[in-house]
Design a protein around this motif. Structure first.
Motif, PDB file in Angstrom:
ATOM      1  N   ILE A  59       0.840  -1.206   0.000  1.00  0.00           N
ATOM      2  CA  ILE A  59       0.000   0.000   0.000  1.00  0.00           C
ATOM      3  C   ILE A  59       0.871   1.250   0.000  1.00  0.00           C
ATOM      4  CG2 ILE A  59      -1.610   1.353   1.409  1.00  0.00           C
ATOM      5  CD1 ILE A  59      -2.952  -1.286   2.164  1.00  0.00           C
ATOM      6  N   GLY A  60       1.941   1.245   0.773  1.00  0.00           N
ATOM      7  CA  GLY A  60       2.860   2.381   0.789  1.00  0.00           C
ATOM      8  C   GLY A  60       3.492   2.641  -0.566  1.00  0.00           C
ATOM      9  N   LEU A  62       2.206   1.777  -3.507  1.00  0.00           N
ATOM     10  CA  LEU A  62       1.172   2.271  -4.413  1.00  0.00           C
ATOM     11  C   LEU A  62       0.833   3.724  -4.141  1.00  0.00           C
ATOM     12  CD1 LEU A  62      -1.217  -0.802  -4.570  1.00  0.00           C
ATOM     13  CD2 LEU A  62       0.311   0.029  -6.358  1.00  0.00           C
ATOM     14  N   LEU A  63       0.698   4.109  -2.883  1.00  0.00           N
ATOM     15  CA  LEU A  63       0.399   5.504  -2.547  1.00  0.00           C
ATOM     16  C   LEU A  63       1.569   6.416  -2.891  1.00  0.00           C
ATOM     17  CD1 LEU A  63      -1.497   5.227   0.844  1.00  0.00           C
ATOM     18  CD2 LEU A  63      -2.427   5.750  -1.402  1.00  0.00           C
ATOM     19  N   GLY A  64       2.777   5.939  -2.722  1.00  0.00           N
ATOM     20  CA  GLY A  64       3.959   6.731  -3.070  1.00  0.00           C
ATOM     21  C   GLY A  64       4.024   7.026  -4.564  1.00  0.00           C
ATOM     22  N   ARG A  65       3.702   6.047  -5.380  1.00  0.00           N
ATOM     23  CA  ARG A  65       3.684   6.270  -6.834  1.00  0.00           C
ATOM     24  C   ARG A  65       2.577   7.237  -7.208  1.00  0.00           C
ATOM     25  NH1 ARG A  65       4.563   0.366  -9.591  1.00  0.00           N
ATOM     26  NH2 ARG A  65       6.713   0.101  -8.895  1.00  0.00           N
ATOM     27  N   HIS A  66       1.436   7.097  -6.548  1.00  0.00           N
ATOM     28  CA  HIS A  66       0.298   7.972  -6.852  1.00  0.00           C
ATOM     29  C   HIS A  66       0.618   9.419  -6.471  1.00  0.00           C
ATOM     30  CE1 HIS A  66      -3.819   9.133  -7.476  1.00  0.00           C
ATOM     31  NE2 HIS A  66      -3.880   9.644  -6.257  1.00  0.00           N
ATOM     32  N   ARG A  67       1.257   9.635  -5.364  1.00  0.00           N
ATOM     33  CA  ARG A  67       1.571  10.996  -4.920  1.00  0.00           C
ATOM     34  C   ARG A  67       2.677  11.619  -5.757  1.00  0.00           C
ATOM     35  NH1 ARG A  67       1.233  10.594   1.648  1.00  0.00           N
ATOM     36  NH2 ARG A  67      -1.004  10.259   1.711  1.00  0.00           N
ATOM     37  N   ARG A  68       3.640  10.814  -6.248  1.00  0.00           N
ATOM     38  CA  ARG A  68       4.703  11.363  -7.081  1.00  0.00           C
ATOM     39  C   ARG A  68       4.200  11.758  -8.464  1.00  0.00           C
ATOM     40  NH1 ARG A  68       8.239   6.777  -6.876  1.00  0.00           N
ATOM     41  NH2 ARG A  68       7.838   6.258  -4.736  1.00  0.00           N
ATOM     42  N   ARG A  70       1.175  12.848  -9.135  1.00  0.00           N
ATOM     43  CA  ARG A  70       0.123  13.845  -9.023  1.00  0.00           C
ATOM     44  C   ARG A  70       0.562  15.309  -9.103  1.00  0.00           C
ATOM     45  NH1 ARG A  70      -4.429  13.442  -4.395  1.00  0.00           N
ATOM     46  NH2 ARG A  70      -6.138  14.118  -5.680  1.00  0.00           N
TER      47      ARG A  70
END
Length: 88
Positions: A59-60, A62-68, A70
């Motif tokens: 999850i970390g 996936l969220l890290g890729r999403h935030r980078r 964005r």
């Protein structure tokens, strides 16, 4: 330095696993729908801990890729334009 930290983490995890297994020898039975599993309490706890760690890391990531990905969206600027070149 990294090798020492990795070795320390491995030794600490191994020692923790041995202590966990030695202090929790009671047998428990886990029943999930049609699947049944009987093991020591220490093994069940270690499996739950490992699964939770794996899910948390995934999850970390996936969220890290999403935030980078964005920050460039919604700024109104493309990568090649700058404000300094306008009308000056």
């Amino acid at each position: 330095m990294r090798r020492w930290l990795l070795a320390l983490a491995i030794l600490t995890g191994t020692a923790g696993g041995i202590v966990l297994g030695a202090l929790n020898p009671q047998t428990v039975q886990l029943e999930l729908l049609v699947w049944q599993w009987s093991a020591s309490l220490g093994a069940v706890f270690a499996a739950a801990l490992g699964l939770g760690l794996l899910v948390g890391v995934l999850i970390g990531l996936l969220l890290g890729r999403h935030r980078r990905a964005r920050p460039l969206q919604g700024k109104g600027l493309s990568a090649g334009t700058s404000k300094a070149g306008r009308g000056a």
